[in-house]
Design a protein around this motif. Structure first.
Motif, PDB file in Angstrom:
ATOM      1  N   THR A   1       0.819  -1.344  -0.093  1.00 21.58           N
ATOM      2  CA  THR A   1       0.041  -0.020   0.114  1.00 21.58           C
ATOM      3  C   THR A   1       0.694   1.207   0.085  1.00 21.58           C
ATOM      4  O   THR A   1       1.856   1.074   0.593  1.00 21.58           O
ATOM      5  N   ILE A   2       0.624   2.010  -0.684  1.00 24.01           N
ATOM      6  CA  ILE A   2       1.399   3.267  -0.834  1.00 24.01           C
ATOM      7  C   ILE A   2       1.159   4.431   0.168  1.00 24.01           C
ATOM      8  O   ILE A   2       0.076   4.694   0.658  1.00 24.01           O
ATOM      9  N   ASP A   3       2.121   4.492   1.005  1.00 21.53           N
ATOM     10  CA  ASP A   3       2.159   5.502   2.234  1.00 21.53           C
ATOM     11  C   ASP A   3       2.174   7.017   1.842  1.00 21.53           C
ATOM     12  O   ASP A   3       1.428   7.657   2.138  1.00 21.53           O
ATOM     13  N   ARG A   4       3.200   7.262   0.772  1.00 20.25           N
ATOM     14  CA  ARG A   4       3.287   8.709   0.419  1.00 20.25           C
ATOM     15  C   ARG A   4       4.122   8.678  -1.065  1.00 20.25           C
ATOM     16  O   ARG A   4       5.008   7.668  -1.312  1.00 20.25           O
ATOM     17  N   VAL A   5       3.906   9.663  -1.726  1.00 24.52           N
ATOM     18  CA  VAL A   5       4.435   9.664  -3.002  1.00 24.52           C
ATOM     19  C   VAL A   5       5.484  10.931  -3.188  1.00 24.52           C
ATOM     20  O   VAL A   5       5.270  11.852  -2.544  1.00 24.52           O
ATOM     21  N   GLU A   6       6.715  10.739  -3.529  1.00 23.65           N
ATOM     22  CA  GLU A   6       7.652  11.449  -3.856  1.00 23.65           C
ATOM     23  C   GLU A   6       7.912  11.758  -5.398  1.00 23.65           C
ATOM     24  O   GLU A   6       6.973  11.023  -6.180  1.00 23.65           O
ATOM     25  N   ASP A   7       8.867  12.462  -5.959  1.00 23.44           N
ATOM     26  CA  ASP A   7       9.122  12.564  -7.406  1.00 23.44           C
ATOM     27  C   ASP A   7       9.156  11.357  -7.985  1.00 23.44           C
ATOM     28  O   ASP A   7       8.537  11.007  -8.983  1.00 23.44           O
ATOM     29  N   LYS A   8      10.564  10.693  -7.626  1.00 23.54           N
ATOM     30  CA  LYS A   8      10.807   9.582  -8.443  1.00 23.54           C
ATOM     31  C   LYS A   8      10.587   8.438  -7.407  1.00 23.54           C
ATOM     32  O   LYS A   8      10.858   7.343  -7.918  1.00 23.54           O
ATOM     33  N   HIS A   9      10.419   8.578  -6.187  1.00 22.99           N
ATOM     34  CA  HIS A   9      10.097   7.574  -5.300  1.00 22.99           C
ATOM     35  C   HIS A   9       8.989   7.355  -4.624  1.00 22.99           C
ATOM     36  O   HIS A   9       7.869   8.478  -4.675  1.00 22.99           O
ATOM     37  N   ILE A  10       8.518   6.202  -4.139  1.00 21.29           N
ATOM     38  CA  ILE A  10       7.403   6.145  -3.234  1.00 21.29           C
ATOM     39  C   ILE A  10       7.704   5.265  -2.088  1.00 21.29           C
ATOM     40  O   ILE A  10       8.676   4.665  -1.897  1.00 21.29           O
ATOM     41  N   TRP A  11       6.857   5.538  -0.872  1.00 23.07           N
ATOM     42  CA  TRP A  11       7.095   4.878   0.468  1.00 23.07           C
ATOM     43  C   TRP A  11       5.828   3.786   0.150  1.00 23.07           C
ATOM     44  O   TRP A  11       4.786   4.486   0.179  1.00 23.07           O
ATOM     45  N   VAL A  12       6.140   2.735   0.416  1.00 24.18           N
ATOM     46  CA  VAL A  12       5.227   1.727   0.546  1.00 24.18           C
ATOM     47  C   VAL A  12       5.212   0.992   1.858  1.00 24.18           C
ATOM     48  O   VAL A  12       6.063   0.640   2.459  1.00 24.18           O
ATOM     49  N   LYS A  13       3.910   0.608   2.509  1.00 25.66           N
ATOM     50  CA  LYS A  13       3.882  -0.088   3.509  1.00 25.66           C
ATOM     51  C   LYS A  13       3.798  -1.576   3.191  1.00 25.66           C
ATOM     52  O   LYS A  13       3.081  -2.137   2.326  1.00 25.66           O
ATOM     53  N   LEU A  14       4.658  -2.357   3.812  1.00 23.49           N
ATOM     54  CA  LEU A  14       4.847  -3.854   3.618  1.00 23.49           C
ATOM     55  C   LEU A  14       4.650  -4.433   4.997  1.00 23.49           C
ATOM     56  O   LEU A  14       5.606  -4.449   5.746  1.00 23.49           O
ATOM     57  N   GLY A  15       3.603  -5.067   5.072  1.00 24.23           N
ATOM     58  CA  GLY A  15       3.379  -5.602   6.456  1.00 24.23           C
ATOM     59  C   GLY A  15       3.108  -4.305   7.602  1.00 24.23           C
ATOM     60  O   GLY A  15       2.413  -3.660   7.491  1.00 24.23           O
ATOM     61  N   GLY A  16       4.378  -4.425   8.541  1.00 22.52           N
ATOM     62  CA  GLY A  16       4.160  -3.347   9.453  1.00 22.52           C
ATOM     63  C   GLY A  16       5.352  -2.242   9.199  1.00 22.52           C
ATOM     64  O   GLY A  16       5.322  -1.369   9.907  1.00 22.52           O
ATOM     65  N   SER A  17       6.006  -2.506   8.115  1.00 23.42           N
ATOM     66  CA  SER A  17       7.135  -1.466   7.855  1.00 23.42           C
ATOM     67  C   SER A  17       6.948  -0.620   6.845  1.00 23.42           C
ATOM     68  O   SER A  17       6.113  -1.031   5.836  1.00 23.42           O
ATOM     69  N   VAL A  18       7.692   0.376   6.614  1.00 28.06           N
ATOM     70  CA  VAL A  18       7.297   1.311   5.469  1.00 28.06           C
ATOM     71  C   VAL A  18       8.626   1.362   4.785  1.00 28.06           C
ATOM     72  O   VAL A  18       9.796   1.323   5.446  1.00 28.06           O
ATOM     73  N   VAL A  19       8.585   1.282   3.371  1.00 29.00           N
ATOM     74  CA  VAL A  19       9.984   1.203   2.778  1.00 29.00           C
ATOM     75  C   VAL A  19       9.930   1.916   1.554  1.00 29.00           C
ATOM     76  O   VAL A  19       8.881   2.149   0.908  1.00 29.00           O
ATOM     77  N   LYS A  20      11.062   2.524   1.200  1.00 31.47           N
ATOM     78  CA  LYS A  20      11.207   3.338   0.026  1.00 31.47           C
ATOM     79  C   LYS A  20      11.311   2.517  -1.073  1.00 31.47           C
ATOM     80  O   LYS A  20      12.424   1.727  -1.339  1.00 31.47           O
ATOM     81  N   ALA A  21      10.782   2.993  -2.281  1.00 31.39           N
ATOM     82  CA  ALA A  21      11.114   2.216  -3.724  1.00 31.39           C
ATOM     83  C   ALA A  21      10.913   3.385  -4.716  1.00 31.39           C
ATOM     84  O   ALA A  21      10.486   4.306  -4.544  1.00 31.39           O
ATOM     85  N   ARG A  22      11.380   2.907  -5.804  1.00 32.32           N
ATOM     86  CA  ARG A  22      11.364   3.718  -7.023  1.00 32.32           C
ATOM     87  C   ARG A  22       9.956   3.390  -7.604  1.00 32.32           C
ATOM     88  O   ARG A  22       9.311   2.525  -7.495  1.00 32.32           O
ATOM     89  N   ARG A  23       9.549   4.423  -8.048  1.00 29.99           N
ATOM     90  CA  ARG A  23       8.028   4.557  -8.916  1.00 29.99           C
ATOM     91  C   ARG A  23       8.186   3.442 -10.031  1.00 29.99           C
ATOM     92  O   ARG A  23       7.144   2.721 -10.321  1.00 29.99           O
TER      93      ARG A  23
END
Length: 102
Positions: free
Chosen positions: A66-88
Motif C-alpha cells: 500500500t502506498i504511504d506517500r509519493v515523491e518525485d521519483k520514489h514512493i514509500w510503501v507499507k509492507l506488513g508493519g514497515s514502510v519501505v522506500k521504492a522507485r516508482r
C-alpha cells in the motif's frame, strides 16, 4: 558473328523493387514491434503518474503493498508493519487491475 547469335542475358527485376521491399519490411517492423511497445510504455507512465497515497499496488518483485506517500521519483510503501522506500518504476500494476497473460 557468334555474338549476334547469342541470346541476351535475362533481365532481373527493376532496382526500385528492392527499395519497396525494404520499405515494406520497415513498416511491418514499426507496426508489429515499435508502436505497440511505445504505446504500452506511455500507458504505464500515465498510470505511474496517477499514483497516490492509499493505492494498493503490485511491485515488480510480486509483493503487494500500500502506498504511504509519493515523491518525485520514489514512493514509500507499507509492507506488513514497515514502510519501505521504492522507485516508482518498481510498481508493476495496481492491485485492483486484472492480471494480463503474456
Amino acid at each position: 558473328m557468334y555474338a549476334l547469335l547469342q541470346s541476351p542475358a535475362p533481365a532481373g527485376p527493376p532496382g526500385w523493387t528492392q527499395f519497396v521491399f525494404i520499405g515494406g519490411m520497415a513498416l511491418m517492423f514499426y507496426f508489429l514491434l515499435i508502436r505497440p511497445q511505445s504505446k504500452a510504455r506511455k500507458e504505464m507512465e500515465a498510470r505511474l503518474s496517477k499514483l497516490k497515497a492509499g493505492d494498493e499496488v503490485v511491485l515488480t518483485s510480486g509483493l503487494y503493498a500500500t502506498i504511504d506517500r509519493v515523491e518525485d521519483k520514489h514512493i514509500w510503501v507499507k509492507l506488513g508493519g514497515s514502510v519501505v522506500k521504492a522507485r516508482r518504476a518498481a510498481v508493476a500494476s495496481l492491485a485492483s487491475e486484472p492480471e494480463t497473460k503474456n
